[in-house]
Scaffold this active site. Sequence first.
Site, PDB file in Angstrom:
ATOM      1  CD  GLN A  94      -2.977  -0.808   2.382  1.00 54.52           C
ATOM      2  OE1 GLN A  94      -2.553  -0.435   3.475  1.00 54.52           O
ATOM      3  NE2 GLN A  94      -4.251  -1.100   2.190  1.00 54.52           N
ATOM      4  CE1 TYR A 124      -6.718   7.491   7.032  1.00 60.34           C
ATOM      5  CE2 TYR A 124      -7.154   5.530   5.724  1.00 60.34           C
ATOM      6  CZ  TYR A 124      -6.978   6.137   6.951  1.00 60.34           C
ATOM      7  OH  TYR A 124      -7.067   5.394   8.104  1.00 60.34           O
ATOM      8  NE  ARG A 164      -8.504  -1.503   2.273  1.00 62.26           N
ATOM      9  CZ  ARG A 164      -8.228  -1.694   3.566  1.00 62.26           C
ATOM     10  NH1 ARG A 164      -7.430  -0.844   4.204  1.00 62.26           N
ATOM     11  NH2 ARG A 164      -8.734  -2.714   4.212  1.00 62.26           N
ATOM     12  NE  ARG A 174     -11.550  -7.742  11.967  1.00 66.81           N
ATOM     13  CZ  ARG A 174     -12.729  -7.286  12.356  1.00 66.81           C
ATOM     14  NH1 ARG A 174     -12.957  -7.092  13.651  1.00 66.81           N
ATOM     15  NH2 ARG A 174     -13.685  -7.028  11.484  1.00 66.81           N
ATOM     16  CB  CYS A 192      -4.773 -13.042  17.663  1.00 63.46           C
ATOM     17  SG  CYS A 192      -6.398 -13.865  17.624  1.00 63.46           S
ATOM     18  CD  GLU A 196     -13.784 -26.176  34.171  1.00 61.69           C
ATOM     19  OE1 GLU A 196     -14.594 -25.813  35.041  1.00 61.69           O
ATOM     20  OE2 GLU A 196     -12.721 -25.560  33.913  1.00 61.69           O
TER      21      GLU A 196
END
Length: 655
Positions: A109, A181, A225, A327, A369, A420
């Site tokens: 980019q 932008y 973009r 993501r 993450c 557990e």
Amino acid sequence: MGAIADPSAAFPRLLSELQIGSATLRNRIVSAGHDTTLPTDGTVNEDLIAYHEARAAGGAGMIIVQVAGVHETARYTSHMLMAVDDGAVPGYRRLADACHRHGTVLVAQIFHPGREIMESQDGSAPVAYSASDVPTERFHVTPRPLSRALIAEIVDGFAGATARLASAGVDGVEVVASHGYLPAQFLNPRLNLRDDEYGAEPLRFLREVLEAVREAAGGRVVGLRVSVDERTPDGLRPDEVVGAVAVLTAAGLLDYVHVVAGTSASLGGSVHIVPPMSVENAYTAPLAQRVRDVVEVPVIVAGRINEPQQAERVLAAGLADACAMTRALISDPELPRKVAAGRADAIRACVGCNQACIGHFHAGYPISCIQFPETGRERRYGRLRPAERPLRILVAGAGPAGLKAAAVAAARGHEVTVHEAERHAGGQVLLAQRLPGRAEFGGVATNLLRDAREAGARVVLGSRVDRQMVDRERPDVVVVATGGRPRRPPLEVMGNPQVLDAWEVLRGAPLPTGHVVVADWRCDWIGAGLAIHCALARRRVTLAVNGYMPGQRIQQYVRDELLAELSRRRVRVMPLMRLFGADESSVYLQHVTSGEAVEVEEVGCLVLAQGQVADDSLSPDLTGVDARVELIGDCLAPRTVEEAVLDGLRLGADL
């Protein structure tokens, strides 16, 4: 579930090749450009290379690298990449080589933010530039109109950056005209108030940029973009953007169009830069279709596409030609290879929490993450070393910390058993998913449990660890991951007020009728979520927050969506409140700065969102046991799921 016999039959479009200009993508899974905060001096470094190489090795068809500034006035953060001189070339060359080794197309980019300056370089506010001097709502910046001479410099900067990146071996460049932008500021007639040729023809600036970039690219891919809908009152509108893209594409200036939504310029519009889990999956696909209907080049779409099934549906419907699953690849870099191997059910699906990806960027920390903290730490944890000596490890607690420790330790060759006490694994994640708009968060528990079992760990539910079990099993290591319990601070109580804690409400305790006061100490999504929960139950709700605002401690886009929902549900918000006491009809608060007493009257119930305390009842009983004892997660110190999973990774890797 086993592997799919023929993955290409289940995902025929997602796994098919795509020609974009001079580049051939092996599949239609794209990692879109996103800030990582991994670069430290404006150049591509080894951490950034390791980060992207993990996704290339995982099978991504194309990786688009985060923005690189094309002019000194483009520095919108203190840690962005710059492509203004030849010092940028060596890092990009190493990055291109790393991605090409795995067959992944690499696009970089190139960028100028215009008035969207997020932070300064040294604490003093820089001069921001734009088409005109229209201020920005989100960052409260008033820009200086660009002179013709400076416009020419910036256009030359786009060309120079392109030439440098091409010499480094990238396959193409993507001009960022999205999210309000600089190119979008020129294109927008409500922001471009110039009385010269750049005002008379709003598309002129972007056309000049693309003409210069196309010439400098030397046959390499040129993409654009764009936010087809900026989703803010004075933002660009779909008809304006689609018309501009049609003109630019017809002129032969573009090899692909990358469609997103939103703008950096407003709080409401910026939510769409990285939309949280409250936003519908693939919601931008209809915008991509509008572009696809008027262009002959491939269209990439981004916007909460976090599972391959969603991407396949978008492609099958003809809404786009490729899907940015950024993501999703942060959460599981191996996603493309798992799809190709028929193991889509083994994907660690992103839950859209925004905590450690964009949340880290906004806080100035490297990307990660909450489910997969190896992300951003590839050079430390990307390859697990086998255990020198296999150990017998007993884990008490199948919450996020315990499951992650078990998965990592088992993957290294240790013999791991997780016990557990409850009938379900997941710990507090199972409560968090019950909050309005947070159901997807439950995927964290599902993913971590699957990772642990696939690594070879044994998980026993309904089994509580005690000293007798430890003495009987004789493990080498006991991992105490017993989590926390609700914090109930000391209160001045008169009479018999109705008081419930967050866990009781989420477990279904009857909510008394009348006015509910939620006392929110942590200022995260729990207090705000409980307030919305009570409002949905048709209660009048007051949210008393021990901070400046609800959601103060969570990522901006998640917080802003919560604030919007609180407003829609008519929840009364009282900031800067300290909980003091309650009686049968009132809640007593104290202003945290003035110290003045505040009474909330006609209250039917007080709901406590006061955080957690460590549940460390097991470790004292293990004193003198013939085993190494380690505490992780909330039982060590109450924090969030991110720290719990990171604790598990660190311990599992070090055992």
